[in-house]
Design a protein around this motif. Structure first.
Motif, short mmCIF file in Angstrom:
data_model
loop_
_atom_site.label_atom_id
_atom_site.label_comp_id
_atom_site.label_asym_id
_atom_site.label_seq_id
_atom_site.Cartn_x
_atom_site.Cartn_y
_atom_site.Cartn_z
N ASN A 121 -2.57 -0.54 -1.10
CA ASN A 121 -2.87 0.90 -1.12
C ASN A 121 -1.94 1.65 -2.07
OD1 ASN A 121 -4.87 0.42 0.73
ND2 ASN A 121 -3.76 1.27 2.48
N ARG A 122 -0.69 1.22 -2.14
CA ARG A 122 0.24 1.88 -3.06
C ARG A 122 -0.20 1.75 -4.51
NH1 ARG A 122 5.87 -0.31 -2.89
NH2 ARG A 122 6.32 1.50 -4.23
N GLN A 127 -2.09 8.68 -6.56
CA GLN A 127 -0.82 9.40 -6.58
C GLN A 127 0.37 8.47 -6.36
OE1 GLN A 127 -0.06 12.59 -3.65
NE2 GLN A 127 0.56 13.85 -5.39
N SER A 128 0.24 7.53 -5.43
CA SER A 128 1.35 6.61 -5.17
C SER A 128 1.60 5.70 -6.37
CB SER A 128 1.08 5.78 -3.91
OG SER A 128 -0.14 5.07 -4.01
N LYS A 158 -5.52 12.08 -3.98
CA LYS A 158 -4.24 11.50 -3.61
C LYS A 158 -4.42 10.12 -2.99
CE LYS A 158 -2.22 16.05 -2.67
NZ LYS A 158 -1.67 16.95 -1.63
N ARG A 159 -5.51 9.99 -2.25
CA ARG A 159 -5.82 8.73 -1.56
C ARG A 159 -7.27 8.36 -1.82
NH1 ARG A 159 -2.58 11.93 1.24
NH2 ARG A 159 -4.41 13.16 1.75
N ALA A 278 -5.00 2.27 -11.83
CA ALA A 278 -5.06 0.82 -11.72
C ALA A 278 -6.07 0.44 -10.64
CB ALA A 278 -3.69 0.24 -11.37
N ASN A 279 -6.71 -0.72 -10.82
CA ASN A 279 -7.61 -1.29 -9.82
C ASN A 279 -7.13 -2.70 -9.48
OD1 ASN A 279 -9.41 0.90 -9.67
ND2 ASN A 279 -10.47 0.22 -11.52
N PRO A 280 -6.60 -2.92 -8.26
CA PRO A 280 -6.11 -4.25 -7.88
C PRO A 280 -7.24 -5.14 -7.35
CG PRO A 280 -5.57 -2.66 -6.18
CD PRO A 280 -6.28 -1.90 -7.26
N ARG A 281 -8.23 -5.36 -8.16
CA ARG A 281 -9.41 -6.17 -7.80
C ARG A 281 -10.13 -6.50 -9.10
NH1 ARG A 281 -13.50 -2.57 -8.69
NH2 ARG A 281 -13.07 -0.37 -8.31
#
Length: 378
Positions: A121-122, A127-128, A158-159, A278-281
């Protein structure tokens, strides 16, 4: 790591991020890696491809339930005489569901090839990830404390989802008073943060980050994109993966303890590489790395215990991929207009079209019916 005698297959949830699903099916077929497809509905586009024979079940709703998923996986194991399944991380919605139930799935013997929920999630939440990059000395867009009065600017969630409704939130490019009025009418500004609109070359850094330092890094330059930050329609090779910036992001992911596929979107200006998200997938234009011979999928499979043909993962020749393009003609729909040109224009697109057509993601023997259906639907 699985035991050598275990038989496993990839389970792929179809119906969403279809370009990546098809690209993975093509590569898995070429590598003789077993996979099973879970169709999203009877109307899933996968039924218009040669991979329809790999559909093992069809969902009746888009909702996901862990009890149903456990039952589906058990049925697949029994029917295919398998010991375990690995779920392919193809969509944000699916990935977040899997992370909520990772322990249950892994206790049942299955593999969920995602990092822990907090780290995922970060990186995925916009935002994170901005804060992570800034803390590592990487350039991010200027951020405004309050909604700026001067246009244009970008409003980013933000999320991933709204706190009260759970609805997925997407970025807004606010370039006119009309855009601003629509944003204010639809969204809750408190769910968003505001950044400058960065003008520059659009580049994706494409990674498989490995736990054993067998990393794969590549890049593409995006030339045409759907409106409002939508999907990429035309892309070509970039040299940014050979620049120091690619190593800087890799070092950051390693320091975070991240492993797996990840795409980083940058705007390249005269002075900087500015991080957008970024997309972590696995990302939509995954076919580009497949056509370029870049072993991101191969490395992902190997890292997750799948046996591959000898030399399936090998270094690329220095000149490899110079003539490879990415083109998704089906993305050029009326609803996706006006198209955004990045360091490109309509005249060049017309000149390039005969060559681009050779690289169309669905104008191929295994997906010709899907290609035709996208045009019938326009």
């Amino acid at each position: 790591m699985r035991h050598a005698s275990q038989k496993q297959a990839v389970v792929i949830f179809s119906g969403f991020n279809m370009r990546a699903v098809v690209a993975f099916c093509r590569k898995a077929t070429a590598l003789n890696v077993p996979f099973c497809l879970v169709a999203s509905s009877p109307g899933d586009p996968i039924f218009q491809t040669q991979y329809s024979g790999s559909v093992v079940l069809t969902r009746q709703t888009n909702d996901l339930c862990i009890a149903d998923m456990q039952n589906w996986f058990h049925e697949i194991l029994v029917s295919k005489s398998l010991d375990r399944l690995m779920v392919l991380p193809t969509s944000e919605f699916l990935n977040r569901f899997l992370l909520d139930h990772k322990a249950e799935l892994e206790d049942a013997g299955h593999s969920v090839p995602l990092v822990d929920k907090q780290l995922y999630n970060r990186i995925s939440d916009k935002q994170s990830f901005v804060k992570i990059c800034a803390d590592h000395g990487l350039v991010v867009p200027q951020e405004f404390i309050d909604q700026p009065a001067k246009l244009p600017f970008v409003a980013k969630p933000k999320r991933y989802a709204a706190v009260k409704t759970g609805r997925q939130l997407k970025p807004w490019l606010i370039s006119s008073e009309s855009d601003l009025q629509k944003f204010q009418a639809v969204e809750s500004p408190g769910e968003f943060f505001f950044q400058e609109f960065v003008v520059g070359k659009s580049v994706y850094l494409l990674y498989f980050v490995s736990q054993d330092d067998k990393h794969v890094v590549y890049s593409q330059e995006n030339l045409i994109q759907q409106s409002n930050g939508g999907s990429i329609v035309v892309a070509t090779q970039s040299s940014e993966h050979s620049e120091p910036i690619a190593q800087q992001y890799l070092d950051m992911f390693k320091s975070l303890g991240y492993s797996g596929p990840v795409m980083v979107e940058l705007k390249v200006t005269e002075d900087n590489h500015v991080m957008i998200e970024a997309n972590p997938r696995f990302w939509g234009p995954l076919q580009f790395v497949v056509d370029s011979g870049v072993p991101i999928i191969e490395s992902f499979l190997s890292a997750n215990g799948f046996s591959l043909p000898t030399n399936a993962v090998s270094p690329l020749p220095a000149s490899h991929g110079n003539d490879v393009r990415y083109f998704w003609s089906g993305g050029m729909s009326k609803s996706a207009q006006p198209f955004v040109f990045h360091n490109y224009n309509a005249n060049r697109f017309v000149d390039d079209f005969p060559d681009l057509k050779r690289h169309d993601v669905f104008l191929r023997d295994d997906t010709i019916n899907l290609y035709l259906s996208e045009f019938r639907d326009k």
